[in-house]
Write an enzyme that holds these catalytic residues in place. Sequence first.
Site, mmCIF file in Angstrom:
data_model
loop_
_atom_site.group_PDB
_atom_site.id
_atom_site.type_symbol
_atom_site.label_atom_id
_atom_site.label_comp_id
_atom_site.label_asym_id
_atom_site.label_seq_id
_atom_site.Cartn_x
_atom_site.Cartn_y
_atom_site.Cartn_z
ATOM 1 N N GLU A 1 -11.147 9.275 3.026
ATOM 2 C CA GLU A 1 -12.447 8.934 2.439
ATOM 3 C C GLU A 1 -13.555 9.651 3.236
ATOM 4 O O GLU A 1 -14.479 10.223 2.656
ATOM 5 C CB GLU A 1 -12.663 7.421 2.477
ATOM 6 C CG GLU A 1 -13.959 6.995 1.821
ATOM 7 C CD GLU A 1 -14.025 5.496 1.580
ATOM 8 O OE1 GLU A 1 -13.202 4.758 2.130
ATOM 9 O OE2 GLU A 1 -14.906 5.083 0.818
ATOM 10 N N GLU B 1 0.842 -1.201 0.000
ATOM 11 C CA GLU B 1 0.000 0.000 0.000
ATOM 12 C C GLU B 1 0.873 1.246 0.000
ATOM 13 O O GLU B 1 1.735 1.418 0.872
ATOM 14 C CB GLU B 1 -0.938 0.040 1.213
ATOM 15 C CG GLU B 1 -1.771 1.329 1.171
ATOM 16 C CD GLU B 1 -2.850 1.449 2.231
ATOM 17 O OE1 GLU B 1 -3.058 0.494 2.991
ATOM 18 O OE2 GLU B 1 -3.483 2.526 2.266
ATOM 19 N N LYS C 1 -5.295 21.720 -7.917
ATOM 20 C CA LYS C 1 -5.068 22.900 -8.755
ATOM 21 C C LYS C 1 -4.380 22.466 -10.057
ATOM 22 O O LYS C 1 -3.444 21.645 -10.016
ATOM 23 C CB LYS C 1 -4.182 23.912 -8.032
ATOM 24 C CG LYS C 1 -4.874 24.552 -6.845
ATOM 25 C CD LYS C 1 -3.990 25.569 -6.188
ATOM 26 C CE LYS C 1 -4.720 26.143 -4.993
ATOM 27 N NZ LYS C 1 -3.828 26.816 -4.037
ATOM 28 N N GLU D 1 4.758 5.224 3.630
ATOM 29 C CA GLU D 1 4.152 6.529 3.925
ATOM 30 C C GLU D 1 5.276 7.474 4.354
ATOM 31 O O GLU D 1 6.096 7.100 5.194
ATOM 32 C CB GLU D 1 3.106 6.356 5.053
ATOM 33 C CG GLU D 1 2.539 7.635 5.625
ATOM 34 C CD GLU D 1 1.923 8.539 4.567
ATOM 35 O OE1 GLU D 1 0.951 8.151 3.917
ATOM 36 O OE2 GLU D 1 2.443 9.668 4.379
ATOM 37 N N ASP E 1 -2.961 11.989 -2.770
ATOM 38 C CA ASP E 1 -3.147 13.448 -2.776
ATOM 39 C C ASP E 1 -3.650 13.875 -4.147
ATOM 40 O O ASP E 1 -3.024 13.567 -5.163
ATOM 41 C CB ASP E 1 -1.818 14.139 -2.462
ATOM 42 C CG ASP E 1 -1.326 13.785 -1.072
ATOM 43 O OD1 ASP E 1 -1.990 14.153 -0.096
ATOM 44 O OD2 ASP E 1 -0.288 13.104 -0.966
HETATM 45 C C1 SAM Z 1 -4.473 12.061 0.990
HETATM 46 S S1 SAM Z 1 -3.496 10.998 1.971
HETATM 47 C C2 SAM Z 1 -4.440 9.495 2.022
HETATM 48 C C3 SAM Z 1 -4.059 8.623 3.173
HETATM 49 C C4 SAM Z 1 -4.840 7.314 3.288
HETATM 50 N N1 SAM Z 1 -4.634 6.454 2.128
HETATM 51 C C5 SAM Z 1 -6.308 7.564 3.511
HETATM 52 O O1 SAM Z 1 -7.112 7.197 2.635
HETATM 53 O O2 SAM Z 1 -6.659 8.121 4.562
HETATM 54 C C6 SAM Z 1 -2.185 10.557 0.827
HETATM 55 C C7 SAM Z 1 -0.939 10.087 1.557
HETATM 56 O O3 SAM Z 1 0.001 9.647 0.603
HETATM 57 C C8 SAM Z 1 1.305 9.971 1.091
HETATM 58 N N2 SAM Z 1 2.188 10.005 -0.085
HETATM 59 C C9 SAM Z 1 2.077 10.792 -1.168
HETATM 60 N N3 SAM Z 1 3.030 10.525 -2.062
HETATM 61 C C10 SAM Z 1 3.788 9.526 -1.520
HETATM 62 C C11 SAM Z 1 4.951 8.832 -1.969
HETATM 63 N N4 SAM Z 1 5.517 9.109 -3.161
HETATM 64 N N5 SAM Z 1 5.478 7.897 -1.163
HETATM 65 C C12 SAM Z 1 4.919 7.622 0.046
HETATM 66 N N6 SAM Z 1 3.820 8.246 0.517
HETATM 67 C C13 SAM Z 1 3.264 9.190 -0.258
HETATM 68 C C14 SAM Z 1 1.115 11.314 1.774
HETATM 69 O O4 SAM Z 1 2.102 11.547 2.767
HETATM 70 C C15 SAM Z 1 -0.279 11.175 2.376
HETATM 71 O O5 SAM Z 1 -0.230 10.767 3.731
#
Ligand code: SAM
Length: 254
Positions: free
Chosen positions: A221, A70, A149, A95, A145
Amino acid sequence: MSAEPGDLPCDEASVAPPRRIRSFVRREGRLTEGQRDALQRLAPQFSLDRLSGSLDLPDLFGRVAPVCFEIGFGSGTALLARAQAQAERNHLGIEVHRPGVGRVLIEIERLGLRNVRVMTRDAVEVLREQIAPVALAELVIEFPDPWHKTRHHKRRLIQPDFVRLACSRLAPGGFLRLATDWAHYAEQMREVCNAEPQLQNVAADGGFVPRPDARPVTRFEARGERLGHAVFDLAYRRTQTAAVDAPGPGVIHE
Ligand SMILES: C[S@@+](CC[C@H](N)C(=O)[O-])C[C@H]1O[C@@H](n2cnc3c(N)ncnc32)[C@H](O)[C@@H]1O
């Protein structure tokens, strides 16, 4: 006379590799005492951050089992739920946000899980440099993420190069699962993945699939639901039977 670094002609000095656009901004949120303690005490056992080079996953999990990976697990709700529901599988979560990793380590210990490993690294680099081709049974990216924008769309994780790299790490028959609550990103995900020749959309019409019952409502979500957003799920199966590595490193240059 030996040349100093500053003596390099402009065109040679400018060949340094350009910085890759990242899909995250590293914000060092506050760690709780418990998270700090877990990161120090439990990381040697459950984190793979100390390792470089290709990861020997069966050795690191202590058994041969299908690996579910994941990316961007946030606070780890789905990762932990999956690890409990699918005890027969090995679960690797990555993460960059350390408090989330600390929370997962606390829960790994509390729940006595032995089938979870974590990393606090950029998933693109780890996929490229440390996960061997065809090593994964499943790759899950839920609510990445959205970078909503227009000028930030280049930061979105789901781009053709990344999908090609990710696909190469899946075993034939392995699954890529994606979810988002941003309609524009959902459409981008669908277009990019549908265009990847080694991926087959599980939905017969090439569209979205029903929300998997197995997924607990993740923090992001829930946030999307509060905002009145619809949630879009996608599922793909890797079709190709030959083990082919990705030609490119999933690099997007600024
Ligand atoms: C919007 S959050 C969603 C978290 C979780 N999946 C949820 O649904 O609650 C996206 C997460 O992806 C992590 N993330 C983004 N790009 C990443 C990367 N290249 N490697 C590891 N983590 C990453 C960010 O730090 C962030 O915590």
